[in-house]
Design a protein around this motif. Structure first.
Motif, PDB file in Angstrom:
ATOM      1  N   ALA A 129      10.909  19.577  -3.471  1.00 31.59           N
ATOM      2  CA  ALA A 129      12.017  20.611  -3.963  1.00 31.59           C
ATOM      3  C   ALA A 129      11.702  20.734  -5.753  1.00 31.59           C
ATOM      4  CB  ALA A 129      13.270  20.221  -3.707  1.00 31.59           C
ATOM      5  N   GLY A 130      11.114  19.424  -6.213  1.00 34.08           N
ATOM      6  CA  GLY A 130      10.967  19.750  -7.542  1.00 34.08           C
ATOM      7  C   GLY A 130       9.849  20.099  -8.162  1.00 34.08           C
ATOM      8  N   ALA A 131       9.435  20.611  -9.465  1.00 36.73           N
ATOM      9  CA  ALA A 131       8.495  21.164 -10.177  1.00 36.73           C
ATOM     10  C   ALA A 131       7.311  20.074 -10.049  1.00 36.73           C
ATOM     11  CB  ALA A 131       8.870  21.450 -11.415  1.00 36.73           C
ATOM     12  N   LEU A 132       6.335  20.582  -9.108  1.00 40.59           N
ATOM     13  CA  LEU A 132       5.174  19.773  -8.933  1.00 40.59           C
ATOM     14  C   LEU A 132       4.014  20.404  -9.104  1.00 40.59           C
ATOM     15  CD1 LEU A 132       6.333  18.297  -5.593  1.00 40.59           C
ATOM     16  CD2 LEU A 132       6.173  16.951  -7.796  1.00 40.59           C
ATOM     17  N   SER A 133       2.743  19.581  -9.680  1.00 43.61           N
ATOM     18  CA  SER A 133       1.517  20.424  -9.545  1.00 43.61           C
ATOM     19  C   SER A 133       1.195  20.797  -8.326  1.00 43.61           C
ATOM     20  CB  SER A 133       0.640  19.612 -10.211  1.00 43.61           C
ATOM     21  OG  SER A 133       0.191  18.441  -9.205  1.00 43.61           O
ATOM     22  N   ALA A 134       0.181  21.648  -8.054  1.00 42.07           N
ATOM     23  CA  ALA A 134      -0.479  22.291  -6.697  1.00 42.07           C
ATOM     24  C   ALA A 134      -1.043  20.922  -6.106  1.00 42.07           C
ATOM     25  CB  ALA A 134      -1.387  23.149  -6.932  1.00 42.07           C
ATOM     26  N   ALA A 135      -1.462  19.997  -6.813  1.00 34.76           N
ATOM     27  CA  ALA A 135      -2.105  18.780  -6.124  1.00 34.76           C
ATOM     28  C   ALA A 135      -1.352  18.158  -5.659  1.00 34.76           C
ATOM     29  CB  ALA A 135      -3.057  18.240  -7.171  1.00 34.76           C
ATOM     30  N   ALA A 136      -0.165  17.878  -6.508  1.00 39.39           N
ATOM     31  CA  ALA A 136       0.946  17.025  -5.948  1.00 39.39           C
ATOM     32  C   ALA A 136       1.680  17.175  -4.643  1.00 39.39           C
ATOM     33  CB  ALA A 136       1.980  16.403  -7.127  1.00 39.39           C
ATOM     34  N   ARG A 137       2.036  18.508  -4.803  1.00 40.42           N
ATOM     35  CA  ARG A 137       2.518  19.487  -3.693  1.00 40.42           C
ATOM     36  C   ARG A 137       1.922  19.268  -2.539  1.00 40.42           C
ATOM     37  NH1 ARG A 137       7.056  22.464  -3.197  1.00 40.42           N
ATOM     38  NH2 ARG A 137       7.281  22.440  -5.583  1.00 40.42           N
ATOM     39  N   ALA A 138       0.435  19.388  -2.460  1.00 41.36           N
ATOM     40  CA  ALA A 138      -0.319  19.285  -1.500  1.00 41.36           C
ATOM     41  C   ALA A 138      -0.388  17.886  -0.951  1.00 41.36           C
ATOM     42  CB  ALA A 138      -1.667  19.342  -1.974  1.00 41.36           C
ATOM     43  N   GLU A 139      -0.218  16.927  -1.791  1.00 37.70           N
ATOM     44  CA  GLU A 139      -0.030  15.433  -1.115  1.00 37.70           C
ATOM     45  C   GLU A 139       1.131  15.076  -0.266  1.00 37.70           C
ATOM     46  OE1 GLU A 139      -2.555  13.686  -5.076  1.00 37.70           O
ATOM     47  OE2 GLU A 139      -0.365  13.121  -4.789  1.00 37.70           O
ATOM     48  N   TRP A 207      -1.629  25.419   2.016  1.00 41.28           N
ATOM     49  CA  TRP A 207      -0.746  24.567   1.308  1.00 41.28           C
ATOM     50  C   TRP A 207      -1.588  23.211   0.750  1.00 41.28           C
ATOM     51  CZ3 TRP A 207      -1.935  19.478   3.002  1.00 41.28           C
ATOM     52  CH2 TRP A 207      -2.176  19.563   4.451  1.00 41.28           C
ATOM     53  N   ALA A 208      -2.838  23.149   0.903  1.00 45.16           N
ATOM     54  CA  ALA A 208      -3.684  22.138   0.364  1.00 45.16           C
ATOM     55  C   ALA A 208      -4.500  22.732  -0.565  1.00 45.16           C
ATOM     56  CB  ALA A 208      -4.578  21.393   1.426  1.00 45.16           C
ATOM     57  N   ALA A 209      -4.234  24.051  -1.018  1.00 45.03           N
ATOM     58  CA  ALA A 209      -5.091  24.249  -2.121  1.00 45.03           C
ATOM     59  C   ALA A 209      -4.681  23.465  -3.472  1.00 45.03           C
ATOM     60  CB  ALA A 209      -4.443  25.981  -2.265  1.00 45.03           C
ATOM     61  N   GLY A 210      -5.857  23.444  -4.112  1.00 44.73           N
ATOM     62  CA  GLY A 210      -5.605  22.721  -5.582  1.00 44.73           C
ATOM     63  C   GLY A 210      -5.805  21.149  -5.351  1.00 44.73           C
ATOM     64  N   ASN A 211      -6.026  20.775  -4.240  1.00 45.15           N
ATOM     65  CA  ASN A 211      -6.337  19.214  -3.852  1.00 45.15           C
ATOM     66  C   ASN A 211      -7.643  19.313  -2.796  1.00 45.15           C
ATOM     67  OD1 ASN A 211      -6.186  16.517  -2.855  1.00 45.15           O
ATOM     68  ND2 ASN A 211      -4.037  16.265  -3.679  1.00 45.15           N
ATOM     69  N   PRO A 212      -8.804  19.275  -3.459  1.00 45.57           N
ATOM     70  CA  PRO A 212      -9.691  19.156  -2.636  1.00 45.57           C
ATOM     71  C   PRO A 212      -9.992  17.863  -1.610  1.00 45.57           C
ATOM     72  CG  PRO A 212     -10.489  19.774  -4.733  1.00 45.57           C
ATOM     73  CD  PRO A 212      -9.234  19.056  -4.818  1.00 45.57           C
TER      74      PRO A 212
END
Length: 318
Positions: A129-139, A207-212
């Motif tokens: 729910a927090g402010a996360l980067s796209a890569a972190a949210r994908a993780e 949802w995995a965009a930003g984390n190859p």
């Protein structure tokens, strides 16, 4: 890495897997051997929730790719935050085995207050729910996907606790503390080291965009599950039912699936929507061998996990 005697004891837990016979560590060859080696190196043990997939080497590899590249590999989020997500999903899915495992991991990481709150059923802030980067949210989304998957598989094939049934009650607290230490992050768990186990896939997960690395792991896993021998009729029954499912448990009665005549489709649908309802009669009625059963349960769990993650993303967007 666990001491040799403890590793051997953990391997023996595979004997308690229901319905299928996993490949023993000493007899593993080819892809199964490669996955087992990575699993013990990076996860600290031959974890039964992964190793039980060994009758189907591609499904075993797909499961390890999802778990390693979501929970184990280093990334933008901490292992503790990922363990919180794993625990929250497992609690929501009523999977006591996974709740216990990841509670032990949280204790070993110094997050005992979070682990205690989860065990007590108290509210815990949503790490997504927090402010996360796209890569972190994908993780973190990948962790949620993985445990929607694993919770179903574990509920079908394993008991309520990761500890062997032979461990007496008086020794369980100490055993949990020991196992928890083996679940601590390893220093060299570089992202992407599992990807070469499977060929690339073509499916994209938004949802995995930003984390190859995460995108590659789940695309490969999707291709592996898509290639297993599930009949078109079974796929149609499960996917059609999931398309209108709100993610809520259907309860204790299994009357909702009585209209499905094909016993294989019935088993797959129960795995997807209510794995706690799977019993000996349902499995026996499907009449599947070890590899076919692993692939059916794995495929149904994967498509259900994808649906659950999609529902969560839609609700957050709304």
């Amino acid at each position: 890495m666990a001491p040799k005697l403890v590793k051997l004891a953990l391997r023996r837990v595979l004997r308690e897997v229901r319905y299928v016979r996993p490949v023993p560590a000493g007899k593993a060859t080819g892809l199964v051997r490669d996955v087992y080696r990575q699993l013990e190196r990076d996860f600290g043990m031959l974890a039964p929730p992964v190793a039980l997939h060994s009758p189907s080497p591609p499904v075993l590899a797909a499961t390890w790719l999802m778990l390693r590249e979501s929970l184990v590999a280093a990334g933008e989020t901490s292992r503790a935050d990922r363990e919180v997500v794993a625990s929250l999903v497992s609690r929501a899915n009523s999977c006591p085995y996974c709740v216990e495992v990841h509670g032990m991991a949280l204790d070993s990481l110094g997050r005992s207050s979070v682990a205690s709150a989860i065990a007590a059923g108290e509210a815990v802030p949503d790490p997504l729910a927090g402010a996360l980067s796209a890569a972190a949210r994908a993780e973190l989304t990948a962790v949620a996907f993985t445990f929607h998957y694993l919770n179903r598989v574990v509920t079908v094939f394993l008991g309520p606790s990761p500890l062997p049934s032979s461990v007496p009650d008086s020794a369980r607290s100490r055993a949990k503390a020991v196992l928890g230490r083996f679940l601590r992050p390893v220093e060299d768990a570089s992202p992407g080291l599992s990807l070469d186990l499977l060929p690339p896939g073509s499916r994209d997960f938004s949802w995995a965009a930003g984390n190859p690395v995460v995108a590659g792991a789940f695309s490969r896993a999707s291709a592996a599950f898509g290639s297993v021998g599930i009949s078109p009729g079974v796929r149609d029954v499960v996917l059609r039912n999931l398309s209108t499912w709100d993610g809520m448990s259907p309860g204790l009665s299994r009357s909702w699936v009585d209209a499905v005549d094909d016993p294989v489709a019935r088993l797959a649908l129960v795995v997807a929507k209510a794995p706690y309802q799977v019993d000996d009669a349902l499995v026996a009625g499907a009449g599947l061998g070890d590899r076919e059963l692993i692939e059916l349960v794995g495929w149904a769990s994967f498509v259900a996990a994808a649906h659950c993650v999609s529902l969560t993303s839609t609700r957050k967007a709304a």
